[in-house]
Enzyme design. Structure first.
Site, PDB file in Angstrom:
ATOM      1  N   HIS A 137      28.372  50.079  43.510  1.00 29.52           N
ATOM      2  CA  HIS A 137      29.780  49.816  43.208  1.00 29.52           C
ATOM      3  C   HIS A 137      29.996  48.840  42.057  1.00 29.52           C
ATOM      4  O   HIS A 137      31.096  48.333  41.870  1.00 29.52           O
ATOM      5  CB  HIS A 137      30.545  49.300  44.436  1.00 29.52           C
ATOM      6  CG  HIS A 137      30.494  50.202  45.609  1.00 29.52           C
ATOM      7  ND1 HIS A 137      30.954  51.500  45.577  1.00 29.52           N
ATOM      8  CD2 HIS A 137      30.027  50.003  46.869  1.00 29.52           C
ATOM      9  CE1 HIS A 137      30.773  52.050  46.755  1.00 29.52           C
ATOM     10  NE2 HIS A 137      30.209  51.177  47.559  1.00 29.52           N
ATOM     11  N   PRO A 175      42.321  40.370  47.946  1.00 29.49           N
ATOM     12  CA  PRO A 175      42.419  39.013  47.394  1.00 29.49           C
ATOM     13  C   PRO A 175      43.867  38.681  47.021  1.00 29.49           C
ATOM     14  O   PRO A 175      44.515  39.448  46.314  1.00 29.49           O
ATOM     15  CB  PRO A 175      41.548  39.058  46.134  1.00 29.49           C
ATOM     16  CG  PRO A 175      40.887  40.378  46.115  1.00 29.49           C
ATOM     17  CD  PRO A 175      41.589  41.268  47.080  1.00 29.49           C
ATOM     18  N   GLU A 176      44.353  37.568  47.529  1.00 31.39           N
ATOM     19  CA  GLU A 176      45.686  37.113  47.155  1.00 31.39           C
ATOM     20  C   GLU A 176      45.526  35.915  46.219  1.00 31.39           C
ATOM     21  O   GLU A 176      44.413  35.554  45.845  1.00 31.39           O
ATOM     22  CB  GLU A 176      46.487  36.772  48.412  1.00 31.39           C
ATOM     23  CG  GLU A 176      46.680  38.033  49.280  1.00 31.39           C
ATOM     24  CD  GLU A 176      47.969  38.016  50.075  1.00 31.39           C
ATOM     25  OE1 GLU A 176      48.975  37.534  49.535  1.00 31.39           O
ATOM     26  OE2 GLU A 176      47.950  38.484  51.211  1.00 31.39           O
ATOM     27  N   ARG A 186      36.451  49.888  46.175  1.00 29.40           N
ATOM     28  CA  ARG A 186      37.635  50.737  46.271  1.00 29.40           C
ATOM     29  C   ARG A 186      38.300  51.019  44.924  1.00 29.40           C
ATOM     30  O   ARG A 186      39.290  51.741  44.863  1.00 29.40           O
ATOM     31  CB  ARG A 186      38.615  50.148  47.283  1.00 29.40           C
ATOM     32  CG  ARG A 186      37.994  50.168  48.695  1.00 29.40           C
ATOM     33  CD  ARG A 186      38.967  49.923  49.781  1.00 29.40           C
ATOM     34  NE  ARG A 186      40.068  50.869  49.773  1.00 29.40           N
ATOM     35  CZ  ARG A 186      41.107  50.807  50.590  1.00 29.40           C
ATOM     36  NH1 ARG A 186      41.159  49.828  51.469  1.00 29.40           N
ATOM     37  NH2 ARG A 186      42.062  51.690  50.540  1.00 29.40           N
TER      38      ARG A 186
END
Ligand SMILES: [Zn+2]
Length: 271
Positions: free
Chosen positions: A91, A2-3, A109
């Site tokens: 997760h 994500p930017e 992650r």
């Protein structure tokens, strides 16, 4: 990853779901994140009412009655709101009870962060202090950008990706803006003429705004646990297109390593 436009889209989607809600309990799955406030720290939030969902660089900042929560999505983080008391998702790292559901965070992650501080300490928070201006605000001016470039003999791509120059210009958007401005990513920042830097600043703003515009249609994905994150499929001119023909001159686009990052550009259109 994500930017800035993805994080801003997430902020806009969450704002109406969070503001005005009272925070209840905090729960953690025990899975470790890059940085994570302790349960005792998060308990400070109990009973407080959420006033604002803001963003600084890629940090979402939730403020509630004098306290603040900072959330960074890392590489694969997703925030979503669920009604009722849903079972823990795969997760899922933590969840925060709201008056009418749960704010939940999953991150396969684990590069995300959850931090808590008082609202008064926010301005001096070590993760925020020293950040440069936001690109989509009036604080980022041509003058400030030109001055930052004049001070540096590093490659122009490294300078625009440096959060001290301006926040939120990730690898994709840097490559696209440099192509649109016709500037070789390897050129020393202090050797790019001011007129070309003004053009580059406009192109950085344009590429970020296009990404934000296309983000509007993906907002609903933040509301479900199985939705894909709001990455944007805007048409990219160079990023990921190494070896393919330049859309302007049709020569193959080049791939190089620059400052440890992969960089695609046109050796003929970018000078
Ligand atoms: Zn070209």
């Amino acid at each position: 990853m994500p930017e800035l436009p993805e994080v801003e889209t997430c902020r806009r989607a969450l704002e109406p779901l969070l503001v005005g809600r009272q925070i209840g309990s905090y729960r953690s799955s025990g899975l470790a994140l890059r940085a994570q406030a302790s349960a005792g720290d998060m308990a400070e939030l109990g009973g407080r009412v959420i006033e604002q969902v803001a963003r600084r660089s890629k940090y979402l900042i939730i403020t509630a009655s004098g306290q603040a929560v900072l959330v960074h999505l890392g590489m694969t983080g997703q925030l979503f709101v669920s009604q009722g008391e849903p079972p823990w998702a795969r997760h899922e790292h933590w969840r925060l009870e709201l008056s009418d559901g749960w704010l939940r965070y999953r991150d396969p992650r684990r590069f995300g962060m959850l931090l808590r501080c008082s609202e008064a300490a926010l301005a001096a928070h070590p993760r925020l202090v020293g950040l440069g201006p936001e690109p989509l605000t009036e604080r980022w001016t041509d003058e400030a950008f030109i001055a930052a470039c004049k001070r540096s003999s590093r490659a122009i791509k490294a300078v625009i990706m440096d959060a001290k120059t301006v926040v939120g210009v990730g690898n994709i958007y840097a490559a696209e803006a440099l192509f649109a401005a016709g500037i070789d990513p390897r050129r020393s920042a202090d050797r790019v003429a001011p007129a070309r830097l003004r053009r580059l600043r406009r192109e950085i703003i344009a590429v970020l705004e296009r990404a934000l515009d296309s983000g509007g249609s993906t907002v609903r994905t933040f509301l479900s646990s199985d939705g894909a994150p709001g990455y944007f499929a805007q048409q990219l001119a160079v990023y990921g297109r190494q070896g393919e023909p330049c859309r302007t001159c049709e020569r193959p686009l080049r791939l190089i390593r620059l400052g440890g990052r992969s960089t695609v550009f046109c050796g003929s259109c970018q000078r």
